[in-house]
Design a protein around this motif. Structure first.
Motif, PDB file in Angstrom:
ATOM      1  N   ASN B  83      15.910   3.754  42.400  1.00  0.00           N
ATOM      2  CA  ASN B  83      15.980   4.622  41.218  1.00  0.00           C
ATOM      3  C   ASN B  83      17.020   5.697  41.439  1.00  0.00           C
ATOM      4  O   ASN B  83      17.273   6.113  42.563  1.00  0.00           O
ATOM      5  CB  ASN B  83      14.633   5.305  40.985  1.00  0.00           C
ATOM      6  CG  ASN B  83      13.579   4.324  40.580  1.00  0.00           C
ATOM      7  OD1 ASN B  83      13.898   3.249  40.070  1.00  0.00           O
ATOM      8  ND2 ASN B  83      12.339   4.674  40.818  1.00  0.00           N
ATOM      9  N   GLU B  85      18.140   9.569  41.000  1.00  0.00           N
ATOM     10  CA  GLU B  85      17.512  10.869  40.797  1.00  0.00           C
ATOM     11  C   GLU B  85      18.594  11.873  40.475  1.00  0.00           C
ATOM     12  O   GLU B  85      19.616  11.948  41.167  1.00  0.00           O
ATOM     13  CB  GLU B  85      16.771  11.284  42.066  1.00  0.00           C
ATOM     14  CG  GLU B  85      15.911  12.502  41.863  1.00  0.00           C
ATOM     15  CD  GLU B  85      15.475  13.105  43.181  1.00  0.00           C
ATOM     16  OE1 GLU B  85      14.283  13.363  43.342  1.00  0.00           O
ATOM     17  OE2 GLU B  85      16.339  13.326  44.058  1.00  0.00           O
ATOM     18  N   GLU B 225      20.861   7.996  44.904  1.00  0.00           N
ATOM     19  CA  GLU B 225      20.078   6.764  44.823  1.00  0.00           C
ATOM     20  C   GLU B 225      18.870   6.917  45.728  1.00  0.00           C
ATOM     21  O   GLU B 225      18.994   7.235  46.907  1.00  0.00           O
ATOM     22  CB  GLU B 225      20.936   5.577  45.285  1.00  0.00           C
ATOM     23  CG  GLU B 225      20.219   4.264  45.098  1.00  0.00           C
ATOM     24  CD  GLU B 225      21.020   3.073  45.615  1.00  0.00           C
ATOM     25  OE1 GLU B 225      22.140   3.274  46.090  1.00  0.00           O
ATOM     26  OE2 GLU B 225      20.491   1.970  45.551  1.00  0.00           O
ATOM     27  N   ASN B 228      14.588   2.081  47.726  1.00  0.00           N
ATOM     28  CA  ASN B 228      14.068   1.041  46.824  1.00  0.00           C
ATOM     29  C   ASN B 228      12.709   0.504  47.280  1.00  0.00           C
ATOM     30  O   ASN B 228      12.283  -0.566  46.869  1.00  0.00           O
ATOM     31  CB  ASN B 228      15.084  -0.083  46.608  1.00  0.00           C
ATOM     32  CG  ASN B 228      15.295  -0.934  47.842  1.00  0.00           C
ATOM     33  OD1 ASN B 228      14.804  -0.607  48.919  1.00  0.00           O
ATOM     34  ND2 ASN B 228      16.022  -2.023  47.701  1.00  0.00           N
TER      35      ASN B 228
END
Lengths: 255, 267
Positions: B83, B85, B225, B228
């Motif tokens: 994701n 941020e 990033e 994950n």
């Protein structure tokens, strides 16, 4: 000496083999594309027992048939479907239905050997060729499949491999008339012999999924318990016969 | 003695490695740009007790083979994007796409997706470096050095081009572009810790995205990033691994009970 002792021992040896097979199944409970093994047990060939002190030998003095033990006759793989595990990796493939991916592996003679697998965890090597995690080539209809770095890889249900919308090749997925002729060679691979000719594949390829092992832990647990108990029963039978023998040897002669 | 003992022991060993990998993933759940690992299992060799042979319709059609357990065949990294941020920090960069930043370390170039960059001050000039102080490289393998005044006004566009405001408030093009490389097989990269990767024979040499055709990575300024790692996925894997470990230990117990019975045949 006493036939039953050998019979009980053969039962114990048989159950040890069954335990070996069960242990290999449970060890592979997390192996992608693993197919569990099942043993089939048969008794030894029957033998006809005769009374030997009859004056004339005739069919009448046959006591009957008996078998003196049992052994594993065949170990067959259970090719039922494993669970599908979603991984979202574009190079992870699962097969729905019957079928195997074709893999090319160098053997020690320096030539290439064709093997088959249900483990679709593939990756690329440094030359962009599609390989298994052990580095063996995954074959398409035109041989090895070469992809470029970058760009989305899409694989459809028939096994057509597209990169950036361009058809690269079609995976060589095959099926077998009699899957029991396949031999496991380790590394999640199967070897086919001359008798098992590949036939066209009719299932579907699913991208982004892997097929888990089809080992069912409940079933294996039950197997283990029944093997242990059967072993125990054979051991008891053995011990009792031994005790009988002990009585015969040590007590009868005393008086 | 009994194959079952060894097979089940190997099963336990493989599950232990699996738990090691899962706990490393969980430990790195907050590591910027961390890529999760996954263990892949394979079965070991098979002992052929009797070979299949069908001569003239007689004989055994199926060979009698017993396996010897399991091993971990590979630990694969998932390079799925984490994701993004939003941090609002102009020196935080995230890569959308398959690229890697290049940083220069004393041991040679290394590759990372961790774009939490900082500046270090060198005689009136600032240099873009990683959190560990390694210089980030631009196209042409040069370090990124800008005038000190640029520090609060660096703008990096999607392609990596760096511009900044000078003392008069004029936008200046630094002429530098952050280098982004790609690998044909990123799974072959060697993780070295500190969020850095090194090339290996399996990964192939880095290819600069400048020289590549097709879709390129995008650089997003003010974003990082995330890892994950999905905690739920890892927890489920942990439970499965524990149960698999347990059933293997049960197999050892059973095999041991059988051996003890065999030993008790002779009292």
């Amino acid at each position: 000496m006493i036939r039953g002792i050998y019979t009980s021992a053969s039962g114990m040896i048989l159950n040890q083999k069954l335990m070996d097979i069960t242990a290999n199944n449970v060890a592979n409970v997390s192996t992608t594309g693993f197919k569990r093994d099942v043993a089939q047990v048969e008794s030894f060939r029957n033998m006809l027992v005769y009374r030997i002190y009859d004056k004339v030998s005739s069919p009448d003095n046959a006591i009957g048939y008996m078998s003196l033990g049992s052994d594993v006759s065949r170990i067959v793989s259970d090719f039922s479907q494993g669970l599908y595990i979603k991984t979202d990796e574009p190079l992870n493939l699962a097969i729905r239905g019957n079928g195997f991916f074709t893999v090319e592996m160098p053997n020690n003679q320096g030539t290439q050997q064709i093997l088959y697998t249900r483990n679709g965890a593939f990756t690329l090597n440094s030359r962009g060729e599609l390989v298994t995690l052990d580095g063996f080539y995954v074959l398409g209809q035109n041989g090895r499949i070469v992809l470029q770095s970058g760009g989305q890889v899409r694989i459809d249900e028939q096994g057509n491999v597209y990169q950036n919308g361009r058809l690269v090749d079609r995976l060589r997925v095959v099926d077998f008339q009699d899957k029991q002729l396949l031999r496991k060679v380790g590394n999640n691979l199967f070897e086919a012999d001359a008798l098992s000719q590949p036939i066209p594949f009719s299932g579907k390829i699913i991208q982004g999924y892997l097929e888990g092992s089809n080992v069912n832990s409940v079933q294996e647990m039950v197997n283990m318990i029944s093997v242990l108990r059967a072993y125990e029963a054979n051991q008891k039978a053995f011990t009792i016969q031994d005790e009988t023998l002990q009585k015969a040897v040590n007590e009868i002669a005393r008086k | 003695m009994m194959r079952a003992l060894y097979s089940a022991a190997l099963g336990m060993k493989a599950q232990q490695t699996n738990v090691d990998i899962i706990s490393n993933n969980l430990a790195n759940v907050n590591t910027t740009a961390f890529k999760k690992d996954k263990a892949e299992f394979k079965d070991l060799l098979y002992e052929t007790l009797s070979r299949a042979d069908v001569v003239a319709g007689d004989g055994k059609p199926v060979s009698l083979q017993i396996g010897h357990g399991v091993t971990i065949s590979a630990i694969t990294k998932s390079f799925a994007e984490g994701n993004l941020e939003r941090t609002e920090n102009p020196l935080d960069l995230a890569i959308q796409g398959e690229g890697f930043f290049v940083v220069s370390t004393p041991n040679g170039p290394r590759y990372t997706r961790d774009g939490s960059f900082k500046v270090s001050n060198v005689e009136g000039q600032i240099k873009l470096v990683t959190s560990d102080g390694y210089p980030v490289l631009a196209e042409g393998d040069t370090e990124i050095v800008l005038p000190e005044t640029a520090i609060s006004s660096i703008t990096i566009d999607e392609t990596g081009r760096i511009t900044y405001k000078d003392q008069e408030g004029q936008i200046q093009d630094s002429g530098l572009k952050i280098k982004i490389v790609r690998f044909i097989n990123p799974q072959g990269l060697l993780a070295e810790g500190k969020n850095l990767y090194n090339v290996s024979a399996a990964s192939g040499e880095p290819v600069s995205e400048e020289e590549m055709e097709g879709q390129k990575s995008r650089i997003l300024q003010g974003f990082l990033e995330m890892s994950n790692v999905q905690v739920v996925d890892e927890m489920v894997k942990l439970i499965i691994a524990q149960r698999a470990y347990e059933i293997n230990s049960k197999a050892i117990q059973t095999a041991d009970d059988m051996l003890s019975m065999a030993n008790n045949l002779k009292r």
